[in-house]
Design an enzyme around this catalytic site. Sequence first.
Site, PDB file in Angstrom:
ATOM      1  N   LYS A 118      14.712   3.934 -14.600  1.00  0.00           N
ATOM      2  CA  LYS A 118      15.722   4.165 -13.574  1.00  0.00           C
ATOM      3  C   LYS A 118      17.077   4.081 -14.270  1.00  0.00           C
ATOM      4  O   LYS A 118      17.599   2.987 -14.498  1.00  0.00           O
ATOM      5  CB  LYS A 118      15.628   3.079 -12.495  1.00  0.00           C
ATOM      6  CG  LYS A 118      16.077   3.540 -11.092  1.00  0.00           C
ATOM      7  CD  LYS A 118      17.521   3.907 -10.980  1.00  0.00           C
ATOM      8  CE  LYS A 118      18.422   2.687 -11.033  1.00  0.00           C
ATOM      9  NZ  LYS A 118      19.865   3.101 -10.948  1.00  0.00           N
ATOM     10  N   GLU A 166      18.749  -8.364 -20.408  1.00  0.00           N
ATOM     11  CA  GLU A 166      19.909  -8.216 -21.309  1.00  0.00           C
ATOM     12  C   GLU A 166      21.125  -8.133 -20.413  1.00  0.00           C
ATOM     13  O   GLU A 166      21.354  -7.106 -19.774  1.00  0.00           O
ATOM     14  CB  GLU A 166      19.766  -6.950 -22.158  1.00  0.00           C
ATOM     15  CG  GLU A 166      18.517  -6.890 -22.992  1.00  0.00           C
ATOM     16  CD  GLU A 166      18.597  -7.796 -24.213  1.00  0.00           C
ATOM     17  OE1 GLU A 166      17.646  -7.807 -24.993  1.00  0.00           O
ATOM     18  OE2 GLU A 166      19.627  -8.483 -24.376  1.00  0.00           O
ATOM     19  N   CYS A 207      28.732  -4.489 -23.994  1.00  0.00           N
ATOM     20  CA  CYS A 207      28.412  -5.876 -23.616  1.00  0.00           C
ATOM     21  C   CYS A 207      28.717  -6.839 -24.753  1.00  0.00           C
ATOM     22  O   CYS A 207      28.968  -8.008 -24.531  1.00  0.00           O
ATOM     23  CB  CYS A 207      26.950  -5.977 -23.248  1.00  0.00           C
ATOM     24  SG  CYS A 207      25.889  -5.592 -24.646  1.00  0.00           S
ATOM     25  N   GLU A 210      33.714 -11.700 -17.086  1.00  0.00           N
ATOM     26  CA  GLU A 210      33.546 -10.446 -17.801  1.00  0.00           C
ATOM     27  C   GLU A 210      34.322  -9.343 -17.091  1.00  0.00           C
ATOM     28  O   GLU A 210      34.143  -9.121 -15.899  1.00  0.00           O
ATOM     29  CB  GLU A 210      32.066 -10.060 -17.871  1.00  0.00           C
ATOM     30  CG  GLU A 210      31.824  -8.745 -18.595  1.00  0.00           C
ATOM     31  CD  GLU A 210      30.370  -8.341 -18.605  1.00  0.00           C
ATOM     32  OE1 GLU A 210      29.760  -8.202 -17.529  1.00  0.00           O
ATOM     33  OE2 GLU A 210      29.819  -8.180 -19.721  1.00  0.00           O
TER      34      GLU A 210
HETATM   35  N1  LIG Z   1      23.120  -7.610 -22.823  1.00  0.00           N
HETATM   36  C1  LIG Z   1      23.109  -6.325 -23.104  1.00  0.00           C
HETATM   37  O1  LIG Z   1      22.450  -5.848 -24.039  1.00  0.00           O
HETATM   38  C2  LIG Z   1      23.916  -5.386 -22.249  1.00  0.00           C
HETATM   39  C3  LIG Z   1      24.042  -4.068 -22.673  1.00  0.00           C
HETATM   40  C4  LIG Z   1      24.808  -3.184 -21.882  1.00  0.00           C
HETATM   41  C5  LIG Z   1      25.409  -3.607 -20.695  1.00  0.00           C
HETATM   42  N2  LIG Z   1      25.255  -4.890 -20.323  1.00  0.00           N
HETATM   43  C6  LIG Z   1      25.897  -5.354 -19.102  1.00  0.00           C
HETATM   44  O2  LIG Z   1      25.736  -4.368 -18.059  1.00  0.00           O
HETATM   45  C7  LIG Z   1      26.885  -4.375 -17.213  1.00  0.00           C
HETATM   46  C8  LIG Z   1      27.415  -2.961 -17.068  1.00  0.00           C
HETATM   47  O3  LIG Z   1      26.367  -2.098 -16.686  1.00  0.00           O
HETATM   48  P1  LIG Z   1      26.149  -1.708 -15.148  1.00  0.00           P
HETATM   49  O4  LIG Z   1      27.442  -1.737 -14.414  1.00  0.00           O
HETATM   50  O5  LIG Z   1      25.316  -0.485 -15.095  1.00  0.00           O
HETATM   51  O6  LIG Z   1      25.286  -2.942 -14.628  1.00  0.00           O
HETATM   52  P2  LIG Z   1      24.677  -3.086 -13.162  1.00  0.00           P
HETATM   53  O7  LIG Z   1      24.019  -4.394 -13.148  1.00  0.00           O
HETATM   54  O8  LIG Z   1      25.667  -2.751 -12.113  1.00  0.00           O
HETATM   55  O9  LIG Z   1      23.533  -1.921 -13.075  1.00  0.00           O
HETATM   56  C9  LIG Z   1      22.569  -1.803 -14.068  1.00  0.00           C
HETATM   57  C10 LIG Z   1      21.387  -1.025 -13.494  1.00  0.00           C
HETATM   58  O10 LIG Z   1      20.779  -1.813 -12.499  1.00  0.00           O
HETATM   59  C11 LIG Z   1      20.587  -1.057 -11.323  1.00  0.00           C
HETATM   60  N3  LIG Z   1      20.606  -2.010 -10.214  1.00  0.00           N
HETATM   61  C12 LIG Z   1      21.687  -2.545  -9.606  1.00  0.00           C
HETATM   62  N4  LIG Z   1      21.309  -3.430  -8.645  1.00  0.00           N
HETATM   63  C13 LIG Z   1      19.938  -3.453  -8.665  1.00  0.00           C
HETATM   64  C14 LIG Z   1      18.926  -4.132  -7.909  1.00  0.00           C
HETATM   65  N5  LIG Z   1      19.247  -5.008  -6.950  1.00  0.00           N
HETATM   66  N6  LIG Z   1      17.621  -3.879  -8.191  1.00  0.00           N
HETATM   67  C15 LIG Z   1      17.278  -2.996  -9.155  1.00  0.00           C
HETATM   68  N7  LIG Z   1      18.178  -2.293  -9.904  1.00  0.00           N
HETATM   69  C16 LIG Z   1      19.494  -2.539  -9.658  1.00  0.00           C
HETATM   70  C17 LIG Z   1      21.718  -0.058 -11.344  1.00  0.00           C
HETATM   71  O11 LIG Z   1      21.438   1.045 -10.526  1.00  0.00           O
HETATM   72  C18 LIG Z   1      21.761   0.297 -12.828  1.00  0.00           C
HETATM   73  O12 LIG Z   1      20.778   1.265 -13.115  1.00  0.00           O
HETATM   74  C19 LIG Z   1      27.883  -5.313 -17.866  1.00  0.00           C
HETATM   75  O13 LIG Z   1      27.821  -6.576 -17.247  1.00  0.00           O
HETATM   76  C20 LIG Z   1      27.386  -5.440 -19.305  1.00  0.00           C
HETATM   77  O14 LIG Z   1      27.735  -6.667 -19.894  1.00  0.00           O
HETATM   78  C21 LIG Z   1      24.523  -5.805 -21.068  1.00  0.00           C
HETATM   79  N1  LIG Z   2      21.070  -3.474 -27.246  1.00  0.00           N
HETATM   80  C1  LIG Z   2      21.981  -2.994 -28.113  1.00  0.00           C
HETATM   81  C2  LIG Z   2      23.328  -2.878 -27.805  1.00  0.00           C
HETATM   82  C3  LIG Z   2      23.895  -3.344 -26.617  1.00  0.00           C
HETATM   83  C4  LIG Z   2      25.168  -2.978 -26.293  1.00  0.00           C
HETATM   84  C5  LIG Z   2      25.809  -3.429 -25.105  1.00  0.00           C
HETATM   85  O1  LIG Z   2      26.669  -2.781 -24.469  1.00  0.00           O
HETATM   86  C6  LIG Z   2      21.533  -2.547 -29.439  1.00  0.00           C
HETATM   87  O2  LIG Z   2      22.392  -2.272 -30.309  1.00  0.00           O
HETATM   88  O3  LIG Z   2      20.296  -2.478 -29.599  1.00  0.00           O
END
Ligand SMILES: NC(=O)c1ccc[n+]([C@@H]2O[C@H](COP(=O)([O-])OP(=O)(O)OC[C@H]3O[C@@H](n4cnc5c(N)ncnc54)[C@H](O)[C@@H]3O)[C@@H](O)[C@H]2O)c1
Ligand SMILES: N/C(=C\C=C\C=O)C(=O)O
Length: 487
Positions: free
Chosen positions: A179, A255, A289, A391
């Site tokens: 998704k 993550e 992130c 964040e």
């Molecule tokens: N730790 C990591 O590796 C990593 C990597 C990239 C982004 N992030 C984090 O992601 C965030 C930004 O991405 P975003 O705005 O897409 O995050 P988000 O949590 O808003 O959405 C992520 C995904 O989850 C889905 N989603 C939302 N609510 C849901 C629910 N209740 N049930 C199932 N699916 C649901 C969304 O449709 C989307 O596909 C930031 O907080 C960033 O730090 C973390």
């Molecule tokens: N998970 C990884 C990166 C995450 C980036 C966050 O925005 C990766 O480099 O494998």
Amino acid sequence: MTRETLHFINGQFVGGQSGRLFDNRSPLDNRLVSRVHEAGRAEVDAAVRAARAALTGPWGRMTADERAQLLHAVADEINRRFDEFLQAEIADTGKPVSLASHIDIPRGAANFKIFADTIKGVATEFFETPTPDGKGAINYALRVPKGVVAAICPWNLPLLLMTWKVAPALACGNTVVVKPSEETPSTATLLGEVMNAVGIPPGVYNVVHGFGPDSAGEFLTTHPDVNAITFTGETRTGAAILKAAADGIKSTSMELGGKNAALVFADCDMDQAIETTTRSAFANCGQVCLGTERIYVERPIFDEFVRRLGEAARSMKPGRPDDPATKIGPLISHEHRRKVLSYYEKAKAEGATLVAGGSVPQMPGELAEGAWIEPTVWTGLPETSAVVREEIFGPCCHVRPFDTEEEAIRLANDTPYGLAAALHTTNLARAHRVGAQLEVGICWINAWFLRDLRTPFGGSKQSGIGREGGVHSLEFYTELRNVCIKL
Ligand SMILES: NC(=O)c1ccc[n+]([C@@H]2O[C@H](COP(=O)([O-])OP(=O)(O)OC[C@H]3O[C@@H](n4cnc5c(N)ncnc54)[C@H](O)[C@@H]3O)[C@@H](O)[C@H]2O)c1
Ligand SMILES: N/C(=C\C=C\C=O)C(=O)O
């Protein structure tokens, strides 16, 4: 005729039965990229059923070597269609070609290669067991796929982060239902064409589009026939998904968010520290992130560092993705820009010293409709400020001085998150000593976002659960079975 983005289920591109579609708009100029089909329960169920069926078809009978060969073919086909993936990613995100062509798309292929190679050389354990009758027994462990894996993906590095889940899941013999984020549906959909082209059996890789709550995301995470959920996104979304997974006792890999710190010591290589911190603070318009939103600088070099970082921020020229002079793209959406600008206002209201940025750039022509924002540097806020605690996920950072190593470590660790950190020093002993004390999943020293895909990747505290990368992904994407034979 407006292009439509379809689901990819059981090897077929299909529309949604509900007839509900939503707009996918470019963050560059707000123009319509496509109309995206929104999956209801019926489409999600069809995708899960297809994934379940594929487990007992040709895919389920393949050896690790055969799966590895197919995953290498996927990587090669992504590279063969590199420009299509590049254009699709940029259509959804507006990010510069220079960024997507060096990070997003190459990693989409690299993720398949690394896990194809990892799965071929995996040993499991064996014990010779003494028994009272003296004849003994042997015990050995088998690694088996978990089954149907739901992959819920974010919008900031769409292809990179989706394939970071799909590649190990398939390498381990699972099937997946992806998704993608509602903001970035295109590359996950294009990957369906690649799967068909290289001969991945129907049902192994599926894509359903939609939102989170009361949409495809929730329907997938609560589906009774999903065995495991791998999620990347905001911490609070992770908490919601953990609750959804609880009833079915589903394995979860999380993550999540971060509020990452950079520690800059007076003995650093200043040019390297500035170059690296400019990337860690502003790359991908601050939507990484692992990015740096808190910077702590040893007092003797604080003024020089702040001045030079401010200059670097002002030099980040926004513009069209294909313009070589473009150094920064837009945020992902106007909604996200409103969130980031609310922190810009908070900083102003709390009396922050604005070193650079703080507003919205005036963009020419059709770009005026984009979700543009200025890279921003603040100083002077207390550690208790929401700007320093929460964040923001934009191209902004707060810088403050420190006097001792112990103070720097305390400041860096004073957060409910624990995802990443960067440390700049030329003192080798200090690098190892301080690096080991930062409560994060990954600490870079004199570097940032330098990735060895064999290493454990993940967050501590509220930044995540579990580690993925190299053999560590096997812990999540397989189950271990122990077989005991009486001799
Ligand atoms: N730790 C990591 O590796 C990593 C990597 C990239 C982004 N992030 C984090 O992601 C965030 C930004 O991405 P975003 O705005 O897409 O995050 P988000 O949590 O808003 O959405 C992520 C995904 O989850 C889905 N989603 C939302 N609510 C849901 C629910 N209740 N049930 C199932 N699916 C649901 C969304 O449709 C989307 O596909 C930031 O907080 C960033 O730090 C973390
Ligand atoms: N998970 C990884 C990166 C995450 C980036 C966050 O925005 C990766 O480099 O494998």
